[in-house]
Scaffold this active site. Sequence first.
Site, short mmCIF file in Angstrom:
data_model
loop_
_atom_site.label_atom_id
_atom_site.label_comp_id
_atom_site.label_asym_id
_atom_site.label_seq_id
_atom_site.Cartn_x
_atom_site.Cartn_y
_atom_site.Cartn_z
N HIS A 280 51.33 22.38 50.51
CA HIS A 280 50.32 23.19 49.81
C HIS A 280 50.42 24.69 50.13
O HIS A 280 50.29 25.52 49.25
CB HIS A 280 48.92 22.66 50.16
CG HIS A 280 47.89 22.95 49.13
ND1 HIS A 280 46.87 22.08 48.85
CD2 HIS A 280 47.70 24.01 48.30
CE1 HIS A 280 46.11 22.60 47.88
NE2 HIS A 280 46.59 23.76 47.55
N LYS B 94 49.28 17.22 46.87
CA LYS B 94 49.79 18.19 47.85
C LYS B 94 49.36 17.82 49.26
O LYS B 94 48.24 17.32 49.46
CB LYS B 94 49.28 19.60 47.53
CG LYS B 94 49.39 19.96 46.05
CD LYS B 94 48.96 21.38 45.73
CE LYS B 94 48.85 21.57 44.23
NZ LYS B 94 47.55 21.21 43.66
N ASP C 270 47.30 17.68 38.12
CA ASP C 270 47.62 18.37 39.36
C ASP C 270 46.41 18.31 40.29
O ASP C 270 45.38 18.91 40.02
CB ASP C 270 47.98 19.83 39.07
CG ASP C 270 48.41 20.57 40.33
OD1 ASP C 270 49.63 20.64 40.58
OD2 ASP C 270 47.53 21.08 41.06
N1 LIG Z 1 48.55 25.41 45.01
C1 LIG Z 1 47.45 26.09 45.17
O1 LIG Z 1 47.18 26.69 46.22
C2 LIG Z 1 46.45 26.15 44.06
C3 LIG Z 1 45.35 27.01 44.12
C4 LIG Z 1 44.45 27.05 43.07
C5 LIG Z 1 44.67 26.23 41.97
N2 LIG Z 1 45.73 25.35 41.94
C6 LIG Z 1 45.95 24.44 40.78
O2 LIG Z 1 46.00 25.20 39.57
C7 LIG Z 1 45.01 24.70 38.67
C8 LIG Z 1 44.52 25.78 37.76
O3 LIG Z 1 44.02 26.88 38.51
P1 LIG Z 1 42.47 27.16 38.74
O4 LIG Z 1 41.71 25.94 38.41
O5 LIG Z 1 42.30 27.72 40.10
O6 LIG Z 1 42.14 28.36 37.76
P2 LIG Z 1 42.31 28.61 36.18
O7 LIG Z 1 42.81 27.40 35.49
O8 LIG Z 1 43.02 29.90 36.04
O9 LIG Z 1 40.80 28.92 35.75
C9 LIG Z 1 39.80 27.96 35.75
C10 LIG Z 1 38.52 28.68 35.34
O10 LIG Z 1 38.65 29.15 34.00
C11 LIG Z 1 37.59 28.61 33.19
N3 LIG Z 1 38.20 28.27 31.89
C12 LIG Z 1 39.05 27.27 31.61
N4 LIG Z 1 39.40 27.26 30.32
C13 LIG Z 1 38.73 28.29 29.75
C14 LIG Z 1 38.67 28.78 28.43
N5 LIG Z 1 39.37 28.23 27.45
N6 LIG Z 1 37.88 29.87 28.19
C15 LIG Z 1 37.17 30.43 29.18
N7 LIG Z 1 37.19 30.01 30.46
C16 LIG Z 1 37.98 28.94 30.74
C17 LIG Z 1 37.10 27.40 33.93
O11 LIG Z 1 35.73 27.20 33.69
P3 LIG Z 1 35.11 25.78 33.19
O12 LIG Z 1 35.60 24.71 34.12
O13 LIG Z 1 33.64 26.01 33.27
O14 LIG Z 1 35.60 25.60 31.78
C18 LIG Z 1 37.32 27.79 35.38
O15 LIG Z 1 36.25 28.58 35.84
C19 LIG Z 1 43.95 24.13 39.62
O16 LIG Z 1 43.00 23.31 38.98
C20 LIG Z 1 44.82 23.43 40.63
O17 LIG Z 1 45.31 22.21 40.09
C21 LIG Z 1 46.61 25.32 42.97
#
Ligand SMILES: NC(=O)c1ccc[n+]([C@@H]2O[C@H](COP(=O)([O-])OP(=O)(O)OC[C@H]3O[C@@H](n4cnc5c(N)ncnc54)[C@H](OP(=O)(O)O)[C@@H]3O)[C@@H](O)[C@H]2O)c1
Length: 275
Positions: free
Chosen positions: A108, A75, A45
């Site tokens: 998005h 997106k 993604d």
């Molecule tokens: N459509 C939208 O507006 C939108 C907005 C935001 C995100 N997204 C999508 O959703 C995806 C996921 O959301 P996100 O990246 O914002 O947040 P998330 O996946 O909820 O959290 C990522 C954070 O959690 C940490 N983490 C990951 N695995 C872990 C584990 N097993 N234990 C402890 N900490 C852990 C990561 O740190 P490390 O990297 O240091 O491991 C990072 O700081 C994004 O990458 C993106 O593709 C979409």
Amino acid sequence: MTVPRIQLNDGHSIPQLGFGVFKVDPKETERIVADALEVGYRHLDTARIYGNEEGVGRAIAASGIPREQLYVTTKLWNDDQGTASVHEAFDASLERLGLEYVDLYLIHWPSPARDRYVETWHAFEELRGSGRVRSIGVSNFLVPHLERLLGESDVVPAVDQIELHPAHQQPATAAFAEEHGIAIEAWGPLGQGKYPLFELPEIAGAAAAHGKSPAQVVIRWHLQRGHILFPKSSTRARMAENFDVFDFELGEPEMNAITALEREGRVSAHPDEVN
Ligand SMILES: NC(=O)c1ccc[n+]([C@@H]2O[C@H](COP(=O)([O-])OP(=O)(O)OC[C@H]3O[C@@H](n4cnc5c(N)ncnc54)[C@H](OP(=O)(O)O)[C@@H]3O)[C@@H](O)[C@H]2O)c1
């Protein structure tokens, strides 16, 4: 490991667990996505605004994994909403990814101040007709945005990608989506590390009981709720940890206790404020 697939309303299906690359440094994206593919992820993604579509594309090309075994989402950024600009922005994303098609293309944010998401959606319908996008959907659309779209188009979005984690479950949007056959993709599924989910006794307790980590419990909760999700990690060990969630199941009391953690705990911007 075969990841379960979720059936979409347009006949296509999507791997329920993927890998997201928000905030992944463009310089490091190729290596990080290569690691994720080696760990076993087949659903990626990204987004134009993440600035890392090229890195995702390079990792895909270098992996040698047949294209049909991969599921790629990108997106459209808010600046490119409109009629003509959508096609141009899409072509540029496809080129950066080095792909002939994407599996899923999303608006998005609704960006209500622009008031262009309906015409943008009609351009998305054309893109889908061209065969270069398999499925089209939206992101950060709340009930009023979805209601308007459904009132002005016969094509129901395949997904709505919204901020969703135990402390912010968006029940109204999720219920509306379910009623209309729109699959929910949960972004920030771990609360982006901003919400202290892992310390909550309901999550930490279930983790201890199953010999799993709190992150694995949260991912398992999403899977059992039927969400599509793609947690992000730059660390290979955590990528593997987040993928190792198919050998245990949360019981009903554990699921209910985690669902009861809803606190309207939004960790990012409100969709009406991102324009
Ligand atoms: N459509 C939208 O507006 C939108 C907005 C935001 C995100 N997204 C999508 O959703 C995806 C996921 O959301 P996100 O990246 O914002 O947040 P998330 O996946 O909820 O959290 C990522 C954070 O959690 C940490 N983490 C990951 N695995 C872990 C584990 N097993 N234990 C402890 N900490 C852990 C990561 O740190 P490390 O990297 O240091 O491991 C990072 O700081 C994004 O990458 C993106 O593709 C979409």
